[in-house]
Design an enzyme around this catalytic site. Structure first.
Site, mmCIF file in Angstrom:
data_model
loop_
_atom_site.group_PDB
_atom_site.id
_atom_site.type_symbol
_atom_site.label_atom_id
_atom_site.label_comp_id
_atom_site.label_asym_id
_atom_site.label_seq_id
_atom_site.Cartn_x
_atom_site.Cartn_y
_atom_site.Cartn_z
ATOM 1 N N HIS A 167 -1.239 9.089 1.101
ATOM 2 C CA HIS A 167 -1.224 8.017 0.113
ATOM 3 C C HIS A 167 -0.916 6.652 0.725
ATOM 4 C CE1 HIS A 167 3.192 9.022 -0.214
ATOM 5 N NE2 HIS A 167 3.283 7.723 -0.372
ATOM 6 N N ASP A 178 -0.799 15.704 1.561
ATOM 7 C CA ASP A 178 -0.327 14.321 1.650
ATOM 8 C C ASP A 178 0.027 13.950 3.089
ATOM 9 O OD1 ASP A 178 0.150 11.782 0.754
ATOM 10 O OD2 ASP A 178 2.178 12.184 0.023
ATOM 11 N N SER A 187 7.469 5.810 2.938
ATOM 12 C CA SER A 187 6.417 6.827 2.988
ATOM 13 C C SER A 187 5.814 6.962 4.377
ATOM 14 C CB SER A 187 5.281 6.454 2.029
ATOM 15 O OG SER A 187 5.696 6.531 0.705
#
Length: 483
Positions: free
Chosen positions: A208, A241, A324
Site C-alpha cells: 500500500h 501487503d 508503513s
C-alpha cells in the site's frame, strides 16, 4: 502508518491469536470488523486469500457479519464485516502540496497532508513560545551576577553507546532504511518507509506504500544522509501487503539489514520500530512484542477493495501513518517484521481535518519469515505465490470456525474440483476449527494461518460436519498472482 478512511468501512480488527491445541480451554475471540453499514454475510472467498490488513485496536466483541466478497474464488476475501473499531493499514503520509489526499488502490483517505502540516505548525509554535519565554525570563533576572557554563564539545563527541543499547542498534540500522515517496500519474501520492534487503538495491516495503506509483507513477527513496534515488517496483503482493522496489543506479556501499527469525520471537521481547510517522523521517520508537499470531485483516475500507490478511506480530512500539513498510527490529538489531497496520480508537479520534488517528499502542507487523519468502518470489518472478486449500469460506465471525460456503463467487463451486480440499474430502457446510495446532475462529483467521505456509506444505485440518469432528491431512496448493 495507519489511517482511517473517513466515511468508509475498514476491515475487521484482529481477534485473539490462534490458540495452540495444548490450551483447549482457551476460547477464540471474535475477529474485529470494519466500521460501516451493517449487511448480511454471504459466501466468503477462497481460503487462499490474502492476509495483512492494517489492524485496528483489537476489540473482543462479536462483530456483524461481513458482506460476501466479490473476489471469492479468486483468492480475495471480502472486505471485513462492519461494526468494529477500524483496523487500518499503515498508509503512507501524503506528499506534494499540503492537504493533498493519499490514494490507496481504492478511495483515498483525506487530510493526511493537512494533518502533517498541522503537526509541524504546532511544533513551530511551541518552539517559538518557548524561546520567547526563555528570553523574557533571562532579561528580567539579569542582575549581572549570572554565570553560563557550557559542556565541552569534545566530551560530548566521545560519548559511546554500549552494544545492545537502543541508541547503538538505531545507529547501525538507520543508514539502511529509506523514506519512500510515491507519486501517482495524477499527482497524488504519499510517504512510507522501506529497508535495504540486498546489495543489489532491492528495498522491502508495503504494497500500500507503492500502490499509487504502480501505473505510470514515480518512486523515490531517500536515505538518512540525504542521498536520494529514483526507484521502480519489481513486484508487489496485494494479499500479503508486501512490495519490493529497486533503486536505479544503487550505491556500492549498501548494507542490508540482518533478518531475524520471527518464529522464535516471544511475547515480552523488546522491539524497535523505524519509520517516517506523519512524514517525520528517520524516527525511532521502542516497545515490546505484546502478542503473536494476531489475525489481522486490512483494506482501504471501500466496498470493492481487496483485503489483505496476516498472522501478525503485535507491538506497543509507537507506530503512526508513515511507518508503513519500515522495519520492526529485535534488541540485537535484526528485522523481525514489517510495520503495516495499527488499531485505532476510531475514525473520528485522530488529529487534523481528515480525522486520522494515531498510535494507541497497538501496532501490527508482517512476520519477517513470511515477508522474506514473498520478497524472494517477487524478485525472482515479479508475482506473489499464495498457498491455498481450494475452498471458499465465510467471513462471518460467529460461526465458531471457518465455514465452507454453499457456493463460491459468481456461481463457482465452493470447493475447487480436484483441489486440496476436495481431495481431502471437505464439502460445503464443513466448519474448519483447527489448522495444525492453531484454533481457527473465523474465515479470516484461517486465511492468515494458511498464508504462513508455502505451497506444498502438508497441514492437518480439523473440521466439524453434522456435529461430528473429523481430522484430515492435505497438501496446500498454489495460486500465482493477485488476480
Amino acid at each position: 502508518m495507519s489511517t482511517e478512511n473517513e466515511g468508509n468501512a475498514v476491515p475487521p480488527a484482529p481477534s485473539a491469536p490462534p490458540v495452540p491445541v495444548a490450551s483447549p480451554d482457551a476460547s477464540p475471540q471474535a475477529h474485529t470488523t470494519p466500521e460501516g453499514t451493517d449487511g448480511p454475510a454471504g459466501p466468503g472467498h477462497q481460503a487462499d486469500q490474502q492476509p495483512g490488513q492494517p489492524a485496528p485496536a483489537p476489540q473482543t466483541h462479536q462483530a456483524p457479519q461481513a458482506p460476501q466478497s466479490p473476489y471469492a474464488g479468486q483468492g480475495y476475501p471480502a472486505a471485513p464485516a462492519p461494526g468494529a473499531e477500524p483496523t487500518a493499514p499503515l498508509p503512507p503520509v501524503p506528499g506534494g502540496a499540503w492537504g493533498a489526499s493519499y490514494q490507496q488502490p481504492a478511495p483515498k483517505p483525506k487530510g493526511r497532508g493537512g494533518l502533517l502540516a498541522a503537526v509541524l505548525v504546532a511544533a513551530l509554535v511551541a518552539g517559538g513560545l518557548g524561546g520567547g519565554l526563555g528570553y523574557t525570563l533571562a532579561r528580567n533576572n539579569d542582575n549581572g551576577s549570572s554565570t553560563t557554563v557550557s559542556a565541552s564539545d569534545n566530551g560530548a563527541a566521545q560519548v559511546k553507546r554500549a552494544p545492545g543499547t537502543i541508541a547503538n542498534v538505531a545507529a547501525k540500522a538507520l543508514p539502511s532504511t529509506v523514506t519512500i515517496e510515491a507519486e501517482g500519474s495524477n499527482g497524488d501520492g504519499g510517504t512510507g518507509t522501506g529497508f535495504v534487503f540486498d546489495k543489489q538495491g532491492h528495498i522491502i516495503t508495503n504494497n500500500h506504500v507503492v500502490a499509487d506509483a504502480l501505473d505510470g507513477g514515480k518512486l523515490t527513496a531517500t536515505f538518512p544522509d540525504g542521498r536520494k534515488y529514483d526507484a521502480e517496483v519489481v513486484g508487489h503482493a496485494q494479499g500479503y501487503d508486501v512490495a519490493v522496489v529497486k533503486l536505479k543506479n544503487p550505491p556500492s556501499d549498501l548494507n542490508p539489514l540482518p533478518l531475524g527469525d520471527s518464529d522464535k520471537v516471544a511475547v515480552g521481547d523488546e522491539t524497535i520500530a523505524i519509520g517516517a510517522p506523519f512524514g517525520l523521517s528517520n524516527t525511532v520508537t521502542t516497545g515490546i512484542i505484546s502478542a503473536k499470531n494476531r489475525p489481522v485483516a486490512s483494506s482501504d475500507g471501500s466496498a470493492t477493495s481487496k483485503a489483505s490478511y496476516m498472522s501478525a506480530l503485535q507491538t506497543d512500539a509507537s507506530i503512526n501513518p508513515g511507518n508503513s513498510g519500515g522495519p520492526l527490529l529485535d534488541a540485537s538489531g535484526a528485522v523481525i517484521g514489517i510495520n503495516s497496520a495499527i488499531q485505532s480508537s476510531g475514525s473520528s479520534g485522530g488529529f487534523g481535518s481528515g480525522g486520522q488517528s494515531g498510535s494507541i499502542g497497538l501496532g501490527f507487523a508482517i512476520p519477517i519469515n513470511q515477508a522474506k519468502y514473498v520478497a524472494q518470489q517477487l524478485i525472482k518472478t515479479g508475482k506473489p505465490v499464495y498457498a491455498k486449500i481450494g475452498a471458499s469460506v465465510s467471513l462471518e465471525d460467529s460461526t465458531g470456525g471457518a465455514k465452507i460456503t454453499d457456493q463460491g463467487a459468481d456461481g463457482a463451486a465452493a470447493v475447487e474440483a480436484n483441489g486440496p480440499a476436495a481431495q481431502a474430502g471437505l464439502k460445503p457446510g464443513d466448519v474448519i476449527t483447527k489448522l495444525d495446532d492453531s484454533v481457527i475462529d473465523s474465515g479470516p483467521t484461517l486465511i492468515g494461518e494458511i498464508w504462513t505456509h508455502k505451497p506444498g506444505d502438508k497441514v492437518t485440518i480439523t473440521y466439524k460436519r453434522g456435529g461430528q469432528e473429523h481430522t484430515v491431512q492435505l497438501t496446500l496448493g498454489a495460486r500465482a498472482g493477485d488476480s
